[in-house]
Design an enzyme around this catalytic site. Structure first.
Site, PDB file in Angstrom:
ATOM      1  N   GLU A 114     -70.062   6.043 -67.649  1.00  0.00           N
ATOM      2  CA  GLU A 114     -69.408   7.251 -67.417  1.00  0.00           C
ATOM      3  C   GLU A 114     -68.062   6.792 -67.859  1.00  0.00           C
ATOM      4  OE1 GLU A 114     -70.716   9.654 -64.307  1.00  0.00           O
ATOM      5  OE2 GLU A 114     -72.914   9.272 -64.431  1.00  0.00           O
ATOM      6  N   LYS A 116     -64.571   6.502 -66.281  1.00  0.00           N
ATOM      7  CA  LYS A 116     -64.122   6.998 -64.966  1.00  0.00           C
ATOM      8  C   LYS A 116     -63.198   7.711 -65.146  1.00  0.00           C
ATOM      9  CE  LYS A 116     -62.864   4.352 -60.350  1.00  0.00           C
ATOM     10  NZ  LYS A 116     -61.535   5.410 -60.396  1.00  0.00           N
ATOM     11  N   ASP A 118     -59.059   9.568 -64.193  1.00  0.00           N
ATOM     12  CA  ASP A 118     -58.434   9.275 -63.415  1.00  0.00           C
ATOM     13  C   ASP A 118     -57.489  10.769 -62.640  1.00  0.00           C
ATOM     14  OD1 ASP A 118     -56.968   7.968 -61.701  1.00  0.00           O
ATOM     15  OD2 ASP A 118     -55.022   7.563 -63.546  1.00  0.00           O
ATOM     16  N   TYR A 223     -69.974  14.517 -61.529  1.00  0.00           N
ATOM     17  CA  TYR A 223     -70.698  13.127 -61.950  1.00  0.00           C
ATOM     18  C   TYR A 223     -71.341  13.343 -61.195  1.00  0.00           C
ATOM     19  CZ  TYR A 223     -67.555  11.494 -58.717  1.00  0.00           C
ATOM     20  OH  TYR A 223     -66.663  11.543 -57.426  1.00  0.00           O
ATOM     21  N   LYS A 311     -62.420  -1.735 -64.378  1.00  0.00           N
ATOM     22  CA  LYS A 311     -61.601  -1.060 -64.538  1.00  0.00           C
ATOM     23  C   LYS A 311     -60.555  -1.676 -65.470  1.00  0.00           C
ATOM     24  CE  LYS A 311     -59.613   0.839 -61.187  1.00  0.00           C
ATOM     25  NZ  LYS A 311     -58.882   0.773 -59.545  1.00  0.00           N
ATOM     26  N   CYS A 405     -33.487 -11.174 -37.645  1.00  0.00           N
ATOM     27  CA  CYS A 405     -33.983 -10.166 -38.061  1.00  0.00           C
ATOM     28  C   CYS A 405     -33.436  -8.725 -38.581  1.00  0.00           C
ATOM     29  CB  CYS A 405     -35.144  -9.133 -36.456  1.00  0.00           C
ATOM     30  SG  CYS A 405     -35.666  -7.483 -37.114  1.00  0.00           S
ATOM     31  N   CYS A 408     -32.918  -5.978 -34.916  1.00  0.00           N
ATOM     32  CA  CYS A 408     -32.058  -6.290 -34.125  1.00  0.00           C
ATOM     33  C   CYS A 408     -32.097  -7.656 -34.370  1.00  0.00           C
ATOM     34  CB  CYS A 408     -33.612  -5.687 -33.446  1.00  0.00           C
ATOM     35  SG  CYS A 408     -34.639  -7.257 -33.481  1.00  0.00           S
ATOM     36  N   CYS A 423     -40.705 -11.027 -36.270  1.00  0.00           N
ATOM     37  CA  CYS A 423     -39.522 -11.012 -35.059  1.00  0.00           C
ATOM     38  C   CYS A 423     -40.508 -10.624 -34.166  1.00  0.00           C
ATOM     39  CB  CYS A 423     -38.572  -9.371 -35.612  1.00  0.00           C
ATOM     40  SG  CYS A 423     -37.866  -9.171 -34.232  1.00  0.00           S
ATOM     41  N   CYS A 428     -37.632  -3.778 -30.724  1.00  0.00           N
ATOM     42  CA  CYS A 428     -36.866  -3.183 -32.161  1.00  0.00           C
ATOM     43  C   CYS A 428     -36.916  -2.903 -32.487  1.00  0.00           C
ATOM     44  CB  CYS A 428     -37.738  -5.338 -33.224  1.00  0.00           C
ATOM     45  SG  CYS A 428     -37.075  -5.200 -34.805  1.00  0.00           S
TER      46      CYS A 428
HETATM   47  S1  IVH Z   1     -69.371   7.570 -59.054  1.00  0.00           S
HETATM   48  C1  IVH Z   1     -70.935   6.959 -54.612  1.00  0.00           C
HETATM   49  N1  IVH Z   1     -68.377   8.783 -61.087  1.00  0.00           N
HETATM   50  O1  IVH Z   1     -63.785   6.777 -59.248  1.00  0.00           O
HETATM   51  C2  IVH Z   1     -69.966   7.213 -56.538  1.00  0.00           C
HETATM   52  N2  IVH Z   1     -66.498   8.401 -59.555  1.00  0.00           N
HETATM   53  O2  IVH Z   1     -64.326   4.614 -56.263  1.00  0.00           O
HETATM   54  C3  IVH Z   1     -69.132   7.860 -56.606  1.00  0.00           C
HETATM   55  N3  IVH Z   1     -64.512   8.741 -60.261  1.00  0.00           N
HETATM   56  O3  IVH Z   1     -64.023   8.068 -55.934  1.00  0.00           O
HETATM   57  C4  IVH Z   1     -68.316   8.057 -57.136  1.00  0.00           C
HETATM   58  N4  IVH Z   1     -65.048   9.189 -62.802  1.00  0.00           N
HETATM   59  O4  IVH Z   1     -63.202   9.251 -57.207  1.00  0.00           O
HETATM   60  C5  IVH Z   1     -68.465   7.863 -60.117  1.00  0.00           C
HETATM   61  N5  IVH Z   1     -67.892   9.279 -63.750  1.00  0.00           N
HETATM   62  C6  IVH Z   1     -67.744   9.023 -62.419  1.00  0.00           C
HETATM   63  C7  IVH Z   1     -66.135   8.948 -62.291  1.00  0.00           C
HETATM   64  C8  IVH Z   1     -66.051   8.134 -60.799  1.00  0.00           C
HETATM   65  C9  IVH Z   1     -64.172   9.503 -61.470  1.00  0.00           C
HETATM   66  C10 IVH Z   1     -64.151   8.317 -59.102  1.00  0.00           C
HETATM   67  C11 IVH Z   1     -64.202   8.835 -58.136  1.00  0.00           C
HETATM   68  C12 IVH Z   1     -64.737   7.975 -57.204  1.00  0.00           C
HETATM   69  C13 IVH Z   1     -63.697   6.385 -57.453  1.00  0.00           C
HETATM   70  C14 IVH Z   1     -64.551   5.071 -57.582  1.00  0.00           C
END
Ligand code: IVH
Length: 668
Positions: A114, A116, A118, A223, A311, A405, A408, A423, A428
């Site tokens: 899927e 991810k 943001d 999700y 990532k 420092c 201080c 320090c 301080c």
């Molecule tokens: S699954 C236990 N699916 O990414 C699994 N997370 O650290 C929980 N996120 O906190 C997350 N898109 O905020 C999942 N398709 C997706 C996602 C997703 C974004 C975020 C979510 C999570 C972080 C992962």
């Protein structure tokens, strides 16, 4: 129109408006012009005005509540909201696959990939199909109730298509276009622009006035379904289909992959397509599809073993390092920070980057005036990757750490085996200020409204000398500070008051004893139960605890041997701060002869007097194991309200079943 006819018409209007809303915001395929939608909404509003008893919380007119909140209520998640561990390259993905393969002796498995998104993770709760609560992730266990703001997101259904009682999770976000438009308006008004869509979304959902969130055009992709198997579903892709069927918005770019090679090629395909998406993504999430196999793989304290987040590599840019500044942390460590010519990296303007310590400056051969490569570690924290030696002119200056420092002026010491300079002056001012910032932070005493600036003012003005003084602050004193109005002062005083009842581990962590992190603070609190008992503990007692090593034991004994510490604790106690552990008792001795010792227990259905997590912790504290699914190895099933397939299976397999009351009786 009589009230019966009105009721019928209101129901019809709910149905059509919900359908049009769904087509517009979830499917992105409107079937009627906006004017038609507006006309029907007006009709509904008029009927609701005439017959107020027909106005229900799930009415399409009830997206934006009129009430402005004082604070957000804290809510405990039924099951923790975990985060994911990260992969940064192909090798990491192959390692992940190897771990999965090793654990799943059953052989074949597939993955769901899927995008991810943001944004920020949220959970939505429905009762008999009606939206009743939405919350932020918070620390994973306790989040904040942002229901009013979430209701303003049009793609969140206020009523789902089947009367389920369920919790779903997803990512709320701000589309790129909305973000650009919002920042343009803010610029015009002379307001600070948001750094990126994620901050903008988070900032919008943390507004106490839901009208602000409503104006921000937020959106969401769901999700996951918490406890999906209870709805009879067996795969993650099945959960996503269920979400679709119930009228939730899910992301359609997902793909089921049978091999890690397929996953890797899917991940690769997004490098080019990513900028074209109308929302920001920061990677790809890969999840084992079978829920049964997810259970088998389990999770660590932080993240599941059945999923990983790939990532995208961080963006790198070049800028000039114009100087190095120093700051003193709460433990006295002096940290150098690079001052940079402002430059945009991955969506935000960067002017500083931590250099960590002197050794790193030497290692990277960083000089003032150098051109350097900058990237954001984990896409958030700016760091200097390397120096571009070819661009040196000879004018660059060598940097050396000071001997005293910067705050201080005490002499700085390099402790044996450490790279950092410290320090050592416990008085301080920088250390005291930083210690207070730590004391009020989320995992410590969790006092909202005491930011760095307020703390600096309180310290400078002589109102607080140590953390115990926070509990003596008066409204009068706070109102004199800059930027403290009536409301923020009241909120702050309430937050300070509320923190008095925190369980011991929060206070212990907040005190900032060396080597004692949040987890160790919890372990110590569970074992000793009161501050007094812990303060009296000797090295032997401390190291007899499995998780406590020599270094930490020594730090604890040294800490409590200081007369200033006894004084501080006495002052906190006099101020009414709780000094006892309120969490589930460890009962280590009881564990071996407890009913639960060595037994495998499965929890299913809804519990009322305990959260699932509490029940789990308490069973585990008594030596039991809590498993996710019923098998012939299960010893006991605790069936709460509306228990489903797991209860059926327990009956089939002739496994002992208890209700919640019986569990409570045994635990107590
Ligand atoms: S699954 C236990 N699916 O990414 C699994 N997370 O650290 C929980 N996120 O906190 C997350 N898109 O905020 C999942 N398709 C997706 C996602 C997703 C974004 C975020 C979510 C999570 C972080 C992962």
């Amino acid at each position: 129109m009589d009230s019966q006819a009105a009721e019928k018409r209101v129901q019809e209007l709910h149905n059509v408006l919900n359908q049009y809303n769904y087509e517009y915001y979830v499917l992105d395929q409107p079937s009627v012009p906006d004017s038609e939608y507006d006309r029907l909404t007006q009709e509904l509003l008029q009927l609701e005005e005439k017959f107020p008893e027909l106005q229900t919380p799930d009415s399409p007119t009830q997206r934006v509540g009129g009430e402005v909140l004082d604070t957000f209520k804290k809510v405990r998640h039924d099951a923790p909201m975990l985060s994911l561990s990260n992969a940064f390259n192909e090798e990491d993905l192959r390692d992940f696959d190897r771990r999965v393969k090793q654990a799943l002796d059953e052989g074949s498995y597939s993955y769901v990939c899927e995008l991810k998104i943001d944004g920020l993770a949220v959970s939505l709760k429905y009762e008999n199909g009606l939206f009743i609560q939405g919350a932020t992730r918070g620390d994973g266990t306790v989040g904040e109730d942002i229901s009013a703001n979430l209701k303003t997101i049009r793609s969140i259904p206020l009523r789902i298509k089947e009367p389920y009682t369920m919790e779903v999770r997803g990512e709320a976000f701000m589309p790129k276009q909305s973000f650009i438009a919002l920042n343009a308006t803010r610029d015009e008004k002379g307001e600070e622009p948001f750094a990126n869509p994620r901050n903008a979304a988070a900032g919008s959902l943390r507004q106490l006035d839901p009208r602000i969130a409503a104006s921000r055009n937020l959106d969401i992709f769901l999700y996951g379904v918490a406890g999906a198997e209870e709805t009879g579903i067996t795969t993650h892709s099945g959960s996503l289909e269920l979400l679709d069927r119930l009228s939730f918005k899910t992301n359609k770019e997902r793909k089921v992959c049978r091999t890690i090679d397929e996953v890797i090629s899917y991940v690769g395909s997004w490098a080019d397509k990513r900028p074209k998406l109308p929302y920001e993504i920061d990677g790809i999430v890969i999840k084992v599809d079978s829920l049964e196999q997810q259970k088998e793989l389990g999770a660590t304290a932080k993240s599941p073993r059945w999923a990983i987040a790939f990532k995208f590599p961080a963006e790198e840019v070049v800028t000039k390092l114009t100087g190095i500044t120093l700051s003193v942390g709460r433990t006295g460590v002096v940290t150098p920070t690079a001052l940079l010519q402002p430059v945009k990296v991955a969506g935000t303007t960067v002017q500083r980057a931590t250099l960590h310590n002197e050794d790193l400056i030497r290692e990277k051969d960083i000089k003032i005036g150098d051109f350097v490569v900058i990237k954001k570690a984990g896409d958030i924290i700016p760091e200097v990757v390397n120096v571009i030696a070819e661009r040196r002119t000879g004018e660059e200056e060598e940097f050396s750490m000071p001997t005293h420092c910067p705050e201080c002026e005490s002499e700085l010491i390099r402790l044996e085996g450490e790279v950092a300079l410290r320090c050592m002056n416990p008085k301080c001012p920088a250390q005291i200020r930083e210690g207070m910032i730590h004391f009020v932070s989320r995992n410590a005493m969790n006092i909202d409204g005491l930011g760095e600036k307020v703390i600096a003012q309180l310290y400078r003005s002589g109102l607080v000398h140590d953390v115990s003084d926070l509990y003596r602050l008066t409204k009068e004193q706070l109102l004199h500070l800059e930027r403290m109005g009536e409301k923020s002062t009241d909120n702050l005083l309430n937050a300070i008051e509320a923190s008095k009842v925190n369980s011991l581990e929060k206070l212990l962590f907040g005190l900032g004893i060396r080597h004692v992190g949040a987890k160790a603070a919890k372990t110590l609190s569970q074992h000793f139960e009161t501050m007094e008992a812990l303060a009296d503990a000797n090295l032997e007692q401390l190291t007899s605890i499995h998780e406590i090593g020599d270094k930490m034991a020594e730090a604890v004994v040294t800490y409590f041997n200081q007369p200033e510490v006894s004084e501080l604790i006495a002052k906190l106690q006099a101020a009414g701060v709780n000094m006892a552990y309120n969490g589930p008792k460890l009962a280590a001795v009881a564990a071996s002869d407890s009913f639960f010792a060595g037994k495998t227990v499965v929890l299913t259905g809804k519990l009322h007097q305990l959260t699932r997590n509490e029940a789990k912790e308490r069973i585990e504290a008594l030596g039991g194991k809590v498993a996710g699914s019923v098998s012939k190895n299960t010893d006991l099933v605790i069936a709460g309200e509306e228990a489903g397939s797991k209860l059926d299976k327990a009956v089939q397999l002739n496994i002992e079943v208890w209700d919640e009351q019986k569990l409570l009786d045994e635990l107590n």
